[in-house]
Design an enzyme around this catalytic site. Structure first.
Site, PDB file in Angstrom:
ATOM      1  N   SER A 299       0.830  -1.205   0.000  1.00 23.18           N
ATOM      2  CA  SER A 299       0.000   0.000   0.000  1.00 23.18           C
ATOM      3  C   SER A 299       0.862   1.252   0.000  1.00 23.18           C
ATOM      4  O   SER A 299       1.966   1.264   0.561  1.00 23.18           O
ATOM      5  CB  SER A 299      -0.889   0.010   1.249  1.00 23.18           C
ATOM      6  OG  SER A 299      -1.518   1.266   1.435  1.00 23.18           O
TER       7      SER A 299
ATOM      8  N   TYR B 212      -2.380  -0.099  10.083  1.00 23.65           N
ATOM      9  CA  TYR B 212      -2.562  -0.720   8.762  1.00 23.65           C
ATOM     10  C   TYR B 212      -1.280  -0.597   7.945  1.00 23.65           C
ATOM     11  O   TYR B 212      -0.795  -1.581   7.373  1.00 23.65           O
ATOM     12  CB  TYR B 212      -3.726  -0.052   8.029  1.00 23.65           C
ATOM     13  CG  TYR B 212      -3.797  -0.411   6.565  1.00 23.65           C
ATOM     14  CD1 TYR B 212      -4.166  -1.689   6.159  1.00 23.65           C
ATOM     15  CD2 TYR B 212      -3.497   0.533   5.583  1.00 23.65           C
ATOM     16  CE1 TYR B 212      -4.228  -2.022   4.814  1.00 23.65           C
ATOM     17  CE2 TYR B 212      -3.558   0.215   4.239  1.00 23.65           C
ATOM     18  CZ  TYR B 212      -3.926  -1.066   3.853  1.00 23.65           C
ATOM     19  OH  TYR B 212      -3.978  -1.389   2.524  1.00 23.65           O
TER      20      TYR B 212
END
Length: 327
Positions: free
Chosen positions: A127, A152
């Site tokens: 990501s 995350y």
């Protein structure tokens, strides 16, 4: 080509499964169908895949070590594309254990499956969040990413480190893709563009953080899929040019390479919807970053991939789908 695709009922996984089936691959799709967002949307995606020649669905939680090992033993995939993860930056502030189970334990079980079954290439989703507090723009894969600003992001950085270890120790070819704000038809309801669209149609306020002074490298899903397919067909080498063994490991950014102001993004949505948005301007949220911007030079050099879809076309396609899906 026999492919194990995790997260196949998810947004990107669904689109990739369709593409791989069109290309003649045999796709063994894995998903745990969790309730992070509306399971009916995941079921609707799956309904378009089930029954197609070469498609096989396995309802499986990758955090279950024994079940994951049995799945690998049964399928014996040639390639693995691992997109399953607990997504969402803000939710990781509320439920970090879900991220540890899915993104860390689940990924370890996938690595072990690949290791023990001589998988030719593991491609996995990282990501743009890993860039965290970086201020250098555009983000390059050579940048230091040791300062994540959400749990995350920390799990995605951990995935990259775990993959490198397996590439180094077991010569497992791995490629990580740092996705930049993917959007498009069949997208995730927790993403801003989806929630904005829903609110605008309903005449409700939309929450715009940092008073809209943010930029995102919005990337249309079809461009992501094209890049994914090209990368999957190009595993990293296990030897250097001098013949010496090297860890077959790579990281690429995969983004549109053209960041857009959030308020401009909203204006484009308004035009396609035909209604004005009611803005609720708010301060910056914890875990967010001011800007994302992908340097994709190495990806373009190695694969010839270059995104083709601007936000006018991409958001137009999304709004058309949204109208149809929500009647």
């Amino acid at each position: 080509m026999l492919v194990l695709l995790t997260g196949a009922a998810g947004f990107i996984g669904f689109h990739l499964a369709k593409r791989m089936l069109d290309d003649g691959c045999e796709v063994h799709a894995v998903d745990n169908l969790n309730s992070y967002y509306d399971v009916r949307l995941k079921a609707a995606r799956l309904a378009l895949l089930q029954g197609r020649s070469g498609f096989h669905f396995h309802h499986l939680d990758l955090a279950d070590r024994a079940a994951t090992a049995a799945c690998f033993q049964k399928i014996k995939p040639q390639r693995v594309i691992h997109l399953a993860a607990q997504a969402g930056v803000r939710y990781s502030l509320e439920n970090p254990h879900a991220y540890a189970d899915s993104n860390l334990v689940g990924f370890l079980n996938v690595l072990e499956g690949c290791r023990h079954h001589s998988v030719e290439h593991l491609v996995y989703a990282s990501s743009s969040s890993v860039y965290g507090a970086n201020t250098k723009i555009p983000f390059a894969t050579t940048d230091n990413v040791d300062y994540p600003v959400s749990f995350y992001a920390a799990t995605k950085k951990a995935n990259e480190l775990m993959a490198h270890t397996y590439s180094h120790l077991f010569q497992l070819p791995t490629t990580g893709l740092r996705f930049f704000t993917v959007y498009g038809p069949w997208g995730r309801p927790d993403m801003a563009y989806y929630s904005f669209t829903k609110a605008i149609f309903a005449g409700e306020e939309i929450s715009v953080f940092n008073h809209g002074k943010m930029r995102r490298d919005f990337t249309y899903v079809d461009d992501i899929i094209e890049g994914l397919v090209r990368v999957a067909n190009l595993p990293p080498a296990t030897t250097a040019s001098d013949g010496k063994p090297v860890a077959p490991y790579r990281i690429y950014n995969i983004g549109n390479n053209q960041p857009v102001e959030l308020l401009e993004f909203i204006r484009v949505l308004e035009r396609h919807i035909g209604r004005a948005a009611r803005l609720k301007l708010l301060p910056m949220q914890p875990g967010d970053v001011l800007e994302t911007y992908a340097d994709i030079d190495d990806l373009t050099r190695d694969t010839g991939f270059k995104p083709m879809t601007g936000i006018e076309q991409g958001l137009g396609a999304f709004v058309d789908w949204y109208r149809q899906y929500n009647k």
